[in-house]
Design a protein around this motif. Structure first.
Motif, PDB file in Angstrom:
ATOM      1  N   LEU A 149     -20.092   4.061  39.997  1.00 30.96           N
ATOM      2  CA  LEU A 149     -19.577   4.496  38.819  1.00 30.96           C
ATOM      3  C   LEU A 149     -19.922   5.738  38.269  1.00 30.96           C
ATOM      4  N   SER A 150     -21.238   6.178  38.488  1.00 31.68           N
ATOM      5  CA  SER A 150     -21.568   7.406  38.130  1.00 31.68           C
ATOM      6  C   SER A 150     -20.992   8.572  38.804  1.00 31.68           C
ATOM      7  N   ALA A 151     -20.607   8.291  39.848  1.00 33.84           N
ATOM      8  CA  ALA A 151     -19.700   9.327  40.700  1.00 33.84           C
ATOM      9  C   ALA A 151     -18.286   9.656  39.823  1.00 33.84           C
ATOM     10  N   ILE A 152     -17.973   8.675  39.212  1.00 38.83           N
ATOM     11  CA  ILE A 152     -16.876   8.758  38.417  1.00 38.83           C
ATOM     12  C   ILE A 152     -16.924   9.082  36.962  1.00 38.83           C
ATOM     13  N   THR A 153     -17.779   8.647  36.391  1.00 38.53           N
ATOM     14  CA  THR A 153     -18.004   8.922  34.846  1.00 38.53           C
ATOM     15  C   THR A 153     -18.554  10.361  34.841  1.00 38.53           C
TER      16      THR A 153
ATOM     17  N   THR B 114     -16.885 -16.723  27.145  1.00 34.75           N
ATOM     18  CA  THR B 114     -17.745 -15.879  27.653  1.00 34.75           C
ATOM     19  C   THR B 114     -16.971 -14.935  28.713  1.00 34.75           C
ATOM     20  N   THR B 115     -16.276 -15.607  29.809  1.00 36.03           N
ATOM     21  CA  THR B 115     -15.671 -14.817  30.879  1.00 36.03           C
ATOM     22  C   THR B 115     -14.526 -13.807  30.298  1.00 36.03           C
ATOM     23  N   THR B 116     -14.009 -14.835  29.504  1.00 39.98           N
ATOM     24  CA  THR B 116     -12.918 -13.769  28.751  1.00 39.98           C
ATOM     25  C   THR B 116     -13.235 -12.527  28.130  1.00 39.98           C
ATOM     26  N   PHE B 117     -14.346 -13.021  27.407  1.00 45.00           N
ATOM     27  CA  PHE B 117     -14.812 -11.881  26.654  1.00 45.00           C
ATOM     28  C   PHE B 117     -15.610 -10.528  27.592  1.00 45.00           C
ATOM     29  N   ILE B 118     -15.949 -11.154  28.701  1.00 46.42           N
ATOM     30  CA  ILE B 118     -16.661 -10.015  29.532  1.00 46.42           C
ATOM     31  C   ILE B 118     -15.285  -9.410  30.285  1.00 46.42           C
ATOM     32  N   LEU B 119     -14.315 -10.115  30.601  1.00 42.65           N
ATOM     33  CA  LEU B 119     -13.105  -9.194  30.961  1.00 42.65           C
ATOM     34  C   LEU B 119     -12.529  -8.293  30.154  1.00 42.65           C
ATOM     35  N   TRP B 120     -12.638  -8.600  28.849  1.00 43.86           N
ATOM     36  CA  TRP B 120     -11.899  -7.845  27.824  1.00 43.86           C
ATOM     37  C   TRP B 120     -12.950  -6.580  27.693  1.00 43.86           C
ATOM     38  N   LEU B 121     -14.561  -6.625  27.944  1.00 47.03           N
ATOM     39  CA  LEU B 121     -15.028  -5.560  27.862  1.00 47.03           C
ATOM     40  C   LEU B 121     -14.853  -4.565  29.085  1.00 47.03           C
ATOM     41  N   LEU B 122     -14.596  -5.293  30.373  1.00 48.26           N
ATOM     42  CA  LEU B 122     -14.466  -4.702  31.390  1.00 48.26           C
ATOM     43  C   LEU B 122     -13.109  -3.842  31.406  1.00 48.26           C
ATOM     44  N   TYR B 123     -11.915  -4.268  30.954  1.00 45.92           N
ATOM     45  CA  TYR B 123     -10.823  -3.517  30.851  1.00 45.92           C
ATOM     46  C   TYR B 123     -10.565  -2.781  29.810  1.00 45.92           C
ATOM     47  N   GLY B 124     -11.413  -2.629  28.795  1.00 40.40           N
ATOM     48  CA  GLY B 124     -11.663  -1.972  27.668  1.00 40.40           C
ATOM     49  C   GLY B 124     -12.049  -0.716  28.243  1.00 40.40           C
ATOM     50  N   GLY B 125     -13.210  -0.853  29.034  1.00 39.38           N
ATOM     51  CA  GLY B 125     -13.948   0.247  29.798  1.00 39.38           C
ATOM     52  C   GLY B 125     -12.937   0.834  30.450  1.00 39.38           C
ATOM     53  N   TYR B 126     -12.026   0.091  31.278  1.00 38.10           N
ATOM     54  CA  TYR B 126     -11.022   0.787  32.205  1.00 38.10           C
ATOM     55  C   TYR B 126     -10.151   1.879  31.343  1.00 38.10           C
ATOM     56  N   VAL B 139      -7.905  11.204  37.828  1.00 38.29           N
ATOM     57  CA  VAL B 139      -8.031  10.004  37.125  1.00 38.29           C
ATOM     58  C   VAL B 139      -7.390   8.708  37.783  1.00 38.29           C
ATOM     59  N   ALA B 140      -6.339   9.067  38.585  1.00 33.18           N
ATOM     60  CA  ALA B 140      -5.573   7.779  39.116  1.00 33.18           C
ATOM     61  C   ALA B 140      -6.506   7.286  40.098  1.00 33.18           C
ATOM     62  N   ARG B 141      -7.235   8.123  40.970  1.00 33.95           N
ATOM     63  CA  ARG B 141      -8.239   7.486  41.720  1.00 33.95           C
ATOM     64  C   ARG B 141      -9.389   6.857  41.239  1.00 33.95           C
ATOM     65  N   PHE B 142      -9.822   7.304  40.247  1.00 32.75           N
ATOM     66  CA  PHE B 142     -11.154   6.852  39.409  1.00 32.75           C
ATOM     67  C   PHE B 142     -10.643   5.417  38.834  1.00 32.75           C
ATOM     68  N   ALA B 143      -9.471   5.194  38.235  1.00 31.95           N
ATOM     69  CA  ALA B 143      -8.896   4.246  37.799  1.00 31.95           C
ATOM     70  C   ALA B 143      -8.575   2.960  38.643  1.00 31.95           C
ATOM     71  N   ALA B 144      -7.965   3.358  39.886  1.00 32.01           N
ATOM     72  CA  ALA B 144      -7.609   2.459  41.014  1.00 32.01           C
ATOM     73  C   ALA B 144      -8.956   1.843  41.398  1.00 32.01           C
ATOM     74  N   VAL B 145     -10.136   2.658  41.680  1.00 37.37           N
ATOM     75  CA  VAL B 145     -11.380   2.138  42.072  1.00 37.37           C
ATOM     76  C   VAL B 145     -12.055   1.108  41.103  1.00 37.37           C
ATOM     77  N   VAL B 146     -12.010   1.460  39.724  1.00 37.91           N
ATOM     78  CA  VAL B 146     -12.561   0.535  38.547  1.00 37.91           C
ATOM     79  C   VAL B 146     -11.643  -0.509  38.544  1.00 37.91           C
ATOM     80  N   GLY B 147     -10.386  -0.487  38.666  1.00 38.87           N
ATOM     81  CA  GLY B 147      -9.553  -1.572  38.731  1.00 38.87           C
ATOM     82  C   GLY B 147      -9.687  -2.839  39.868  1.00 38.87           C
ATOM     83  N   ILE B 148     -10.052  -2.026  41.130  1.00 33.69           N
ATOM     84  CA  ILE B 148     -10.206  -3.073  42.318  1.00 33.69           C
ATOM     85  C   ILE B 148     -11.865  -3.571  41.821  1.00 33.69           C
ATOM     86  N   VAL B 149     -12.873  -2.591  41.576  1.00 33.94           N
ATOM     87  CA  VAL B 149     -14.007  -3.331  41.280  1.00 33.94           C
ATOM     88  C   VAL B 149     -13.872  -4.514  40.432  1.00 33.94           C
ATOM     89  N   ALA B 150     -13.528  -4.085  39.126  1.00 35.33           N
ATOM     90  CA  ALA B 150     -13.270  -5.020  38.050  1.00 35.33           C
ATOM     91  C   ALA B 150     -12.851  -6.354  38.560  1.00 35.33           C
TER      92      ALA B 150
END
Lengths: 223, 235
Positions: A149-153, B114-126, B139-150
């Motif tokens: 993630l730090s590579a991204i942020t 708790t699970t829902t709340f953590i999901l909310w945090l994850l996609y808020g970060g996205y 940004v497209a590649r970053f978002a794709a990677v974060v979306g997959i990892v989440a």
């Protein structure tokens, strides 16, 4: 010498000469512990659970600020471009950076454990040895998430501020498992009490190390 | 053609929503134990369903973007994440409104909550990442990677949170999710609500997707124009 070893050796040599990352991580762990001692009720007897919780708070907070260092160092003077131009697989670069971060975090963890024993009136005994592998699993998971993630942020406007916002929710499963397992280990519970937690940590580590290994090339490429 | 589909889908959504509202407030019988507040369930479940579908779509779009490199997939992921976030927020709020009279508290660290709340945090970060990366080409590649990892994180989150709450003593002894839908009218209402919210999601997604699409096309045009101007200036 393999590319992995070359990058890792470079990072370790840099760290031995400057001490930047490990000292920062150790100092942050110390400060988090001190803050927690003040923040928690001093008149109450603090249990093993509080101590193990403090250990993980220290890991997350120091890790958030320190774990991305190995990668951020390459940002100055655009060293990243040099690394990418060299005949080096991005996945290997990820593995080397992950290994460096893990080593720095482990050093900080040793310090944090000593501080925990001193601040929370525990004993230096074999229970600490049982906590060590749990902490290592946690540090590996955190380093895997933070390195990717730090590579991204590092390349966004919000910069380093965004790393904790993304990394902490992702780290939650390993955090829950780690706090529970190390609490059990410190209180001398049998291995069966923590085996489920260890399974979750191992699953988390395998998942995120492989995800980082496979996806890293997509976040470091230049456009 | 595309616009026509969207218009008809919008009209269908409107009627389905009206039908769902009528069924929730007039048709379905009041649940005996929980009383009138149980009716929020017919909104809460569809909201949850849509949120999970939307977040799943973010990950799928991410995989396709990294694989094919077509901007279309990134736009789809962006639109889906935004709508998923809205539905996820509404799900948390509607759940909280229900929990206060039934559980006696607005929030409890129950495994699903708790699970829902953590999901909310994850996609808020996205979404914060997308906002922060602005119009940078990565940004497209970053978002794709974060979306997959989440999305990869979700099963581990569920496993850990479930274990956490079952070992931990239960704060509230309730039949979690034990809405015995004895009456067939309850099932009918739920199904209509689910259809209505799914249609609403599809309609919103089409709308937002075409907006995002237009935006990225405009941007691509502006870039080409800038290059053309620069080339003309050189000459």
């Amino acid at each position: 010498m393999s590319a992995f070893a070359a990058v890792l050796r470079k990072d370790l040599r840099l760290e031995l000469r400057s001490g930047e990352s490990t000292i920062a991580l150790l100092a942050l762990s110390l400060l988090v512990m001190v803050v927690l001692v003040f923040a928690l009720d001093a008149s109450r007897v603090r249990g093993v659970d509080t101590a193990s919780g403090a250990l993980w708070v220290a890991m997350v907070f120091s890790g958030m600020l320190g774990a991305g260092r190995a990668l951020l160092a390459e940002r100055d003077n655009d060293c990243m471009r040099g690394l990418l131009l060299s005949p080096l697989d991005p996945a290997t670069l990820y593995a080397a950076k992950l290994a460096a971060t893990l080593i720095f975090m482990s050093v900080a963890e040793v310090g944090a454990v000593v501080l925990m024993v001193l601040f929370f009136n525990l004993e230096f005994n074999t229970a600490l040895l049982r906590v060590a592998p749990i902490l290592m699993l946690g540090a590996l998971g955190f380093a895997a998430v933070a390195t990717l993630l730090s590579a991204i942020t590092g390349r966004t406007r919000a910069g380093d501020m965004l790393l904790p916002i993304l990394a902490v929710p992702m780290f939650v499963p390993a955090l829950i498992a780690g706090v529970k397992a190390s609490g059990a280990a410190l209180s001398g519970a049998p291995f069966a009490a923590m085996s489920d937690w260890l399974k979750i940590m191992i699953a988390f580590d395998v998942l995120f190390v492989s995800a980082g290994y496979l996806l890293f090339e997509h976040v470091v490429g230049q456009d | 053609m595309n616009n026509a589909i969207r218009t008809w889908l919008g009209v269908a959504t409107l009627f389905l929503m009206l039908a769902s509202l009528f069924m929730v407030f007039e048709y379905v019988p009041t649940e005996i134990d929980e009383g009138i507040v149980q009716r929020i369930f017919y909104f809460h479940v569809p909201l949850a369903w849509v949120a999970f579908v939307a977040f799943g779509l973010v990950a799928i779009a991410g995989v396709f973007y990294l694989w094919l490199g077509d901007q279309l997939w990134d736009d789809l992921g962006y639109a889906s994440a935004e709508i998923g976030m809205v539905f996820c927020t509404l799900m948390l709020i509607s759940g909280s409104l229900w929990a206060k009279p039934i559980w006696g508290t607005w929030w409890t660290w129950d495994s699903r909550l708790t699970t829902t709340f953590i999901l909310w945090l994850l996609y808020g970060g996205y979404l914060m990442l997308r906002a922060s990366a602005g119009d940078s080409p990565q940004v497209a590649r970053f978002a794709a990677v974060v979306g997959i990892v989440a999305a990869l994180d979700v099963p581990v989150i569920i496993a850990s949170v479930r274990l956490w709450r079952t070992i931990h003593p239960a704060v509230l002894v309730t039949k979690q999710g034990g809405h015995g839908l004895e009456d067939p009218r309850m099932i009918a209402t739920l199904l209509v609500s689910l259809t209505a919210f799914s249609a609403l999601f599809a309609w919103l997604l089409m709308l937002r997707f075409s907006q995002v699409r237009t935006h990225s096309r405009l941007q691509a045009l502006a870039e080409r124009l800038a290059i053309a101007h620069a080339a003309a200036g050189d000459r």
